[in-house]
Motif scaffolding. Sequence first.
Motif, PDB file in Angstrom:
ATOM      1  N   VAL A  50      33.117  45.166  31.443  1.00 22.04           N
ATOM      2  CA  VAL A  50      33.806  46.463  31.509  1.00 22.04           C
ATOM      3  C   VAL A  50      34.790  46.497  32.677  1.00 22.04           C
ATOM      4  N   PRO A  51      34.361  46.229  33.927  1.00 23.52           N
ATOM      5  CA  PRO A  51      35.355  46.189  35.006  1.00 23.52           C
ATOM      6  C   PRO A  51      36.343  45.029  34.870  1.00 23.52           C
ATOM      7  N   ILE A  52      35.924  43.945  34.240  1.00 24.32           N
ATOM      8  CA  ILE A  52      36.877  42.856  34.008  1.00 24.32           C
ATOM      9  C   ILE A  52      38.033  43.352  33.153  1.00 24.32           C
ATOM     10  N   GLN A  53      37.709  44.092  32.078  1.00 25.37           N
ATOM     11  CA  GLN A  53      38.760  44.637  31.223  1.00 25.37           C
ATOM     12  C   GLN A  53      39.646  45.606  31.995  1.00 25.37           C
ATOM     13  N   GLU A  54      39.020  46.428  32.855  1.00 23.88           N
ATOM     14  CA  GLU A  54      39.802  47.339  33.693  1.00 23.88           C
ATOM     15  C   GLU A  54      40.795  46.553  34.547  1.00 23.88           C
ATOM     16  N   ASN A  55      40.338  45.451  35.110  1.00 21.88           N
ATOM     17  CA  ASN A  55      41.181  44.640  35.988  1.00 21.88           C
ATOM     18  C   ASN A  55      42.332  43.978  35.248  1.00 21.88           C
ATOM     19  N   LEU A  56      42.211  43.856  33.927  1.00 22.68           N
ATOM     20  CA  LEU A  56      43.241  43.175  33.128  1.00 22.68           C
ATOM     21  C   LEU A  56      44.225  44.132  32.455  1.00 22.68           C
ATOM     22  N   GLU A  57      43.993  45.418  32.594  1.00 18.71           N
ATOM     23  CA  GLU A  57      44.827  46.392  31.877  1.00 18.71           C
ATOM     24  C   GLU A  57      46.306  46.229  32.191  1.00 18.71           C
ATOM     25  N   ASP A  58      46.656  46.076  33.464  1.00 19.17           N
ATOM     26  CA  ASP A  58      48.067  45.982  33.851  1.00 19.17           C
ATOM     27  C   ASP A  58      48.707  44.678  33.393  1.00 19.17           C
ATOM     28  N   VAL A 247      47.221  33.048  31.272  1.00 17.38           N
ATOM     29  CA  VAL A 247      46.428  34.177  30.781  1.00 17.38           C
ATOM     30  C   VAL A 247      44.952  33.968  31.086  1.00 17.38           C
ATOM     31  N   TYR A 248      44.455  32.769  30.833  1.00 15.90           N
ATOM     32  CA  TYR A 248      43.044  32.487  31.039  1.00 15.90           C
ATOM     33  C   TYR A 248      42.678  32.511  32.518  1.00 15.90           C
ATOM     34  N   LEU A 249      43.593  32.060  33.376  1.00 16.85           N
ATOM     35  CA  LEU A 249      43.335  32.111  34.815  1.00 16.85           C
ATOM     36  C   LEU A 249      43.326  33.550  35.317  1.00 16.85           C
ATOM     37  N   LYS A 250      44.074  34.412  34.656  1.00 16.89           N
ATOM     38  CA  LYS A 250      44.022  35.837  35.011  1.00 16.89           C
ATOM     39  C   LYS A 250      42.662  36.437  34.645  1.00 16.89           C
ATOM     40  N   VAL A 251      42.069  35.947  33.561  1.00 20.05           N
ATOM     41  CA  VAL A 251      40.720  36.395  33.201  1.00 20.05           C
ATOM     42  C   VAL A 251      39.731  35.981  34.290  1.00 20.05           C
ATOM     43  N   VAL A 252      39.857  34.750  34.773  1.00 19.56           N
ATOM     44  CA  VAL A 252      38.994  34.280  35.859  1.00 19.56           C
ATOM     45  C   VAL A 252      39.177  35.158  37.090  1.00 19.56           C
ATOM     46  N   ASP A 253      40.415  35.420  37.447  1.00 16.31           N
ATOM     47  CA  ASP A 253      40.689  36.245  38.627  1.00 16.31           C
ATOM     48  C   ASP A 253      40.135  37.655  38.450  1.00 16.31           C
ATOM     49  N   ALA A 254      40.231  38.187  37.231  1.00 17.66           N
ATOM     50  CA  ALA A 254      39.701  39.525  36.963  1.00 17.66           C
ATOM     51  C   ALA A 254      38.187  39.560  37.086  1.00 17.66           C
ATOM     52  N   TYR A 255      37.542  38.427  36.771  1.00 17.42           N
ATOM     53  CA  TYR A 255      36.085  38.335  36.909  1.00 17.42           C
ATOM     54  C   TYR A 255      35.685  38.277  38.376  1.00 17.42           C
TER      55      TYR A 255
END
Length: 279
Positions: A50-58, A247-255
Motif C-alpha cells: 500500500v505505501p509502496i503504491q503511494e510512493n509510486l503515484e508521481d 521502472v523496476y528500480l523505481k519499484v525497489v526505491d519505493a519499497y
Amino acid sequence: MKRKGSLLLLTFLLAIAAAGCTGNASEVTSEEGKTIVKVGLVGEMAEMWVPIQENLEDDGIQIELIKFADYTLPNQALADGEIDLNAFQHYAFLYNEVEAKGLDLVPIGNTIIAPLNVYSLKLESIDQIKEGDKIAIPNDVTNGGRALKVLESAGLIEVDPQAGYNPSVGDITRNPLQLEIIEVEASNLPSLLPDVSAAVINGNHAHDHGLKPAEDAIYSQSIDSIESDNPYINIIAARAEDAENEVYLKVVDAYNQPNVADVINETYDGLYVPAWFEN
C-alpha cells in the motif's frame, strides 16, 4: 493497521490475481496511462505494498500483485515473462533456483528478513521436546537447510559445517534425541501442527495462519544483527536483462522507504524486519 491496510488496498486497486497469466508482462500500459508492473508474491502478505503504491503515484507506475500458491512457481513465471518482478524469496533460494533450473534471474533490491521460528500446539518451550518427537521442516533445499540450522541453534541437532547454509537431513551429524525430521511443502506446515511436536515455519505462512512469534513460537531465531551479505535477506528479483530497468528500480526505491518500514514493523509484529541498506 491491518484494517486500514485492507481498505487502502481497495482504494489503490492493487489487483491480486490467480497465478497462471500468460504473455510478456513488461511495459504494459493501463487505460489511465500508467505503467503496470506485475509483481509475484507467495501467501497473503500485501500490506507493505500500500505505501509502496503511494510512493509510486508521481512516477505513473501501478503495481499489480500476482499471488502464487507455493515457492516453486514465481521464478519460472518471471523467467517466462508472465510477471515483471517477484518479491517472495531470499538470496539463498534464488541462487539455488538459478543453478538448479538454469534461470537467468538476478536480485535488484533488498526487502525484508523473516526470522524462521519454531511453533507448536503441544509444547510451551523448545526444552520440552523429547526423544523421538516429530519435527516438521520445509522440504525445499534452502528453507529446509535454514530450518535445520535453526534446530541446531536451539541445541537439538548438529549438522556438518561443510554443508554451509544449505544442509540436508543427511548432513545431520548428531541427533541425541533421535528426532524424526519430516520434510513438508512449506505452505502445508501450519496445518500439520496438530500431528507433530513442532514445526519450523516460514514467516509468510505463519502470518497467513495467524501465528505470531511473540505469542506462539516456542523458539525464535535471533536476528540481532543483519549483515548485508546475509543469504536469508529477502529480495526483489528480475530477469537479468531487466536488471537496470528504470521502472523496476523505481519499484525497489519505493519499497526501501521509511513509510514502508513503518507498515512492516507495525503490521507484522516481528514476523518480518526491514532489511535494506544504503549504498
